[in-house]
Design a protein around this motif. Structure first.
Motif, mmCIF file in Angstrom:
data_model
loop_
_atom_site.group_PDB
_atom_site.id
_atom_site.type_symbol
_atom_site.label_atom_id
_atom_site.label_comp_id
_atom_site.label_asym_id
_atom_site.label_seq_id
_atom_site.Cartn_x
_atom_site.Cartn_y
_atom_site.Cartn_z
ATOM 1 N N SER A 87 -11.495 -9.055 4.177
ATOM 2 C CA SER A 87 -10.971 -7.704 3.977
ATOM 3 C C SER A 87 -10.639 -7.062 5.323
ATOM 4 O O SER A 87 -9.680 -6.311 5.444
ATOM 5 N N ARG B 228 -7.334 -8.491 6.612
ATOM 6 C CA ARG B 228 -6.165 -7.906 5.933
ATOM 7 C C ARG B 228 -5.818 -6.565 6.570
ATOM 8 O O ARG B 228 -4.654 -6.240 6.785
ATOM 9 N N LEU B 229 -6.855 -5.813 6.883
ATOM 10 C CA LEU B 229 -6.651 -4.490 7.459
ATOM 11 C C LEU B 229 -5.942 -4.566 8.810
ATOM 12 O O LEU B 229 -5.281 -3.623 9.234
ATOM 13 N N PRO C 87 -7.248 -4.355 -1.961
ATOM 14 C CA PRO C 87 -8.010 -5.470 -1.371
ATOM 15 C C PRO C 87 -8.650 -5.144 -0.028
ATOM 16 O O PRO C 87 -9.358 -5.969 0.521
ATOM 17 N N TYR C 88 -8.379 -3.984 0.526
ATOM 18 C CA TYR C 88 -9.024 -3.545 1.773
ATOM 19 C C TYR C 88 -8.980 -2.026 1.744
ATOM 20 O O TYR C 88 -8.253 -1.434 0.943
ATOM 21 N N PRO C 89 -9.770 -1.335 2.577
ATOM 22 C CA PRO C 89 -9.808 0.123 2.463
ATOM 23 C C PRO C 89 -8.463 0.783 2.791
ATOM 24 O O PRO C 89 -7.911 0.556 3.867
ATOM 25 N N PRO D 217 0.827 -1.213 0.000
ATOM 26 C CA PRO D 217 0.000 0.000 0.000
ATOM 27 C C PRO D 217 0.860 1.262 0.000
ATOM 28 O O PRO D 217 0.468 2.282 -0.570
ATOM 29 N N THR D 218 2.038 1.171 0.615
ATOM 30 C CA THR D 218 2.911 2.350 0.671
ATOM 31 C C THR D 218 3.324 2.769 -0.736
ATOM 32 O O THR D 218 3.225 3.944 -1.094
ATOM 33 N N GLN E 113 1.380 -5.245 7.909
ATOM 34 C CA GLN E 113 1.814 -4.729 6.606
ATOM 35 C C GLN E 113 0.723 -3.941 5.892
ATOM 36 O O GLN E 113 0.943 -3.412 4.812
ATOM 37 N N ALA E 114 -0.477 -3.855 6.492
ATOM 38 C CA ALA E 114 -1.568 -3.130 5.845
ATOM 39 C C ALA E 114 -1.413 -1.628 5.975
ATOM 40 O O ALA E 114 -2.068 -0.871 5.273
ATOM 41 N N LYS E 115 -0.572 -1.187 6.913
ATOM 42 C CA LYS E 115 -0.464 0.255 7.155
ATOM 43 C C LYS E 115 0.390 0.918 6.078
ATOM 44 O O LYS E 115 1.401 0.375 5.653
ATOM 45 N N GLU F 195 -5.592 6.531 2.695
ATOM 46 C CA GLU F 195 -4.564 7.441 2.188
ATOM 47 C C GLU F 195 -4.592 7.485 0.667
ATOM 48 O O GLU F 195 -4.332 8.540 0.064
#
Lengths: 180, 473
Positions: free
Chosen positions: B450, B453-454, A40-42, A17-18, B458-460, A45
């Motif tokens: 979903s 995963r959040l 794949p997820y909200p 995501p980064t 590593q989702a951040k 950013e």
């Protein structure tokens, strides 16, 4: 209306995501506006990065809830006072405290339905077919573990070769063309 | 000192907080997706599933027989008569609705409180809500006497020029329960759409691709959609929270608006809601423990979930205990002859056994949950959840039956003895609930992928060169 043909856009695939958010920020800075990220997820950013700051779901929900309240309360009053007045243990025909509860329930019912269907409508769903599904790597990753940025060809700044070199500079896993 | 519980030896314990982790360490986006989706997408249905499904299906057959006979003969086949006109049907209606409440609590209230641990269990807790409300909804309709005229309850322009009467709590019930059922289904389905998209993209069979393609409404994970989706989820959570509190309050008003001793009390709404959440969490555990074992989901439904559910049960159990003591106190403090007799009859009358069994199941035994060793013991928790469910059933039984058997006038006193059709119908709804649940775990994603995963580290999104934190929480 004839179906659109040709290039829908260019799609870059990222691993984290980064990377996606950095690429989306640079695309916005470079002047692209018609683009979208697929995750794949909200990833809030990413939405910020492409300049999507507010949605109207809350407004739709509020309007729905108020309509539900007015509809039920009016119905109860009309039934109990005009259409079918009954004397229940001497209580007034217009027994407002008793009417509050069904009105309350319908506020929630209509607000909830407006939030759900309003959200789907604002998203343009249901839409079983969409060009992004044509990208060969999209369905493998977009709903599992990969992050995509798609620059769309309808953007006035979009020019295929330039957009491709821009995306490749963002160090994606791959850049593919998306056909209509 | 390195005991079994120390973080050094047990990877499920977080070394910083000493708490159990919400997700086992070492998971990636792909591994959580695969763990959950392979249960649904496999072409080899486990034999155990078939066995349970068939067993539950045959109990649904029993329900069909009971309901058909009821339609043929009328509610005389049940033990309901004057003075006990609300028999098992209403006991079970209240019990089932209560069970549903934990699903909404987990999915809505804990979402608003940002309790991340709820994420693995919220989907099937919501499914539990829906199936429990379906079971609950059957009883008042069957109890109508002429169930095929149940639609008379709704306000519609009829040729009889007849309209419903809105000053009765029974009428409020119609709106509370139907709203609750609708909002629960909407919330559940909306939350499932992204996961259905995942299943659509991963399905191998033609049927799977078509089926999940249809019900995933073309979800493609656009961030614009995600933002609206998140807003809608939060709004629905904010709406479901006051809704769930109102539903059991309205149901309790069915009782407390009546003038019967034992019913006519103001403690009922909060005490019914607490009891509902209490029994609902017990049912969540009754379901989660076997499922996690059978499908090897110990990584995703961890001891942390079980312990937290136990803590909620302990807390709501104490609220319920306060409700019981308040009833006893008020019947003495009211100085009303009838109230006083009601409580004496409840405790020491012909059905006194049910009151003491209720106190044992709902108040005495759950105090064992204060011990952390027992709270984190899976087998003990499972047995405790069954005890609490029984206790909550007894509570509804005590409230409905003992109050009705002793009216104001001794000449109208009566007794109650349930018939085999009463038991058959109740057993049948248990089968129906299990049957729906088996279908759900086979065809729909029971853990929200979903949201898991959040929760992975590593989702951040991080600015460059920031180190990756320890996995798991």
């Amino acid at each position: 209306m004839p179906l659109p043909e040709g290039l829908y856009g260019l799609m870059a695939e990222f691993d984290s995501p980064t990377d996606l958010v950095h690429a989306a920020r640079s695309a916005y800075r470079a002047g692209y506006r018609r683009m979208d990220c697929y995750t794949p997820y909200p990833v809030e950013e990413a939405a910020e990065a492409i300049g999507f700051h507010r949605d109207e779901v809350s407004l739709v929900c509020l309007i729905g809830g108020l309509l539900g309240l007015v509809a039920m309360y009016t119905l109860e009053t009309w039934i109990s006072v005009w259409a079918f007045p009954l004397n229940i243990a001497g209580r007034p025909y217009y027994s407002w405290p008793a009417f509050v509860i069904p009105g309350y329930e319908w506020t929630i019912l209509w607000a909830g339905m407006s939030a759900c269907f309003g959200m789907l409508a604002l998203c343009g769903l249901p839409k079983p077919y969409h060009p992004v599904f044509n990208a060969p790597n999209f369905r493998n990753g977009a709903t599992t573990d990969k992050f995509f940025l798609c620059l769309e060809s309808t953007d006035p700044k979009f020019e295929a070769a330039e957009a491709r070199s821009f995306l490749e500079a963002q160090k994606p896993i791959s850049v593919v063309e998306v056909e209509y | 000192m390195a005991t079994k519980d120390s973080p050094v030896n047990n990877p499920m314990l977080d070394p910083v907080t000493g708490e159990y982790r919400v997700i086992a360490p070492g998971h990636t986006f792909k591994s959580v997706t695969e763990t959950v989706s392979r249960i649904v997408l496999t072409s080899h249905t486990p034999l155990g599933w078939w066995f349970g499904f068939m067993l539950a299906g045959s109990v649904v057959g029993l329900l069909m027989i009971c309901v058909s006979w009821l339609f043929v003969k009328g509610i005389g086949i049940w033990a309901v008569t004057v003075p006990v006109a609300w028999g098992f049907a209403i006991v079970e209606f209240v019990w089932w609705i209560g069970i549903g409440h934990a699903g909404t609590l987990i999915s809505a209230i804990l979402l608003l409180f940002k309790q991340g641990w709820r994420n693995s269990i919220n989907r099937f807790a919501e499914a539990m809500t829906i199936f429990a409300v379906m079971c609950a909804g059957m009883f008042p309709v069957l109890h109508l006497g002429r169930p095929w005229l149940g639609y008379w309850l709704f306000p519609y322009p009829s040729t009889m020029n007849y309209w419903p009467q809105f000053r009765s709590p029974l009428m409020w019930d119609v709106f509370a329960v139907s709203t609750y059922a609708t909002i629960s289904v909407i919330f559940w389905y909306l939350g499932m759409i992204p996961d259905l998209g995942t299943l659509r993209d991963r399905a191998q069979s033609k049927f799977g691709q078509f089926f999940y393609g249809l019900i995933s409404v073309g979800w493609r994970g656009s961030v614009r959609h995600w933002v609206r989706y998140e807003t809608a989820s939060l709004l629905l959570a904010g709406l479901a929270t006051p809704l769930v509190l109102s539903v059991h309050s309205v149901i309790s008003l069915d009782f407390s608006v009546a003038l019967l001793p034992g019913w006519h009390t103001t403690i009922f709404p909060p005490y019914f809601v607490a009891g509902a959440i209490y029994s609902g969490f017990a049912m969540v555990l009754t379901l989660a423990i076997p499922i996690r074992k059978f499908y090897h989901l110990e990584d995703l439904i961890t001891i942390r979930h079980i312990e937290n559910c136990n803590k909620v049960m302990l807390a709501t159990g104490l609220v319920v205990a306060y409700g019981y003591s308040s009833e006893v106190f008020m019947s003495w403090y009211s100085a009303s002859h009838w109230e006083y007799f009601m409580m004496w009859n409840r405790m020491f009358g012909p059905m006194g056994w049910s009151y003491w069994a209720l106190i044992t199941c709902n108040i005495a035994l759950p105090q064992l949950l204060w011990a952390r060793k027992l709270r984190t013991n899976v087998a003990f928790t499972f047995i405790m959840s069954l005890i609490i469910n029984t206790g909550m059933y007894l509570e509804r039984f005590v409230i409905v039956i003992t109050s009705l058997t002793r009216d104001y006038l001794p000449s109208s006193w009566g007794t109650y003895r349930a018939t085999r059709w009463d038991y058959g119908t109740f057993l049948g709804t248990l089968g129906f609930f299990t049957f729906c649940f088996f279908l759900f775990i086979r065809f729909l994603p029971m853990i929200p992928m979903s949201e898991l995963r959040l929760m992975l580290p590593q989702a951040k999104v991080r600015e460059k060169r920031e180190p990756l934190p320890e996995a798991g929480d």
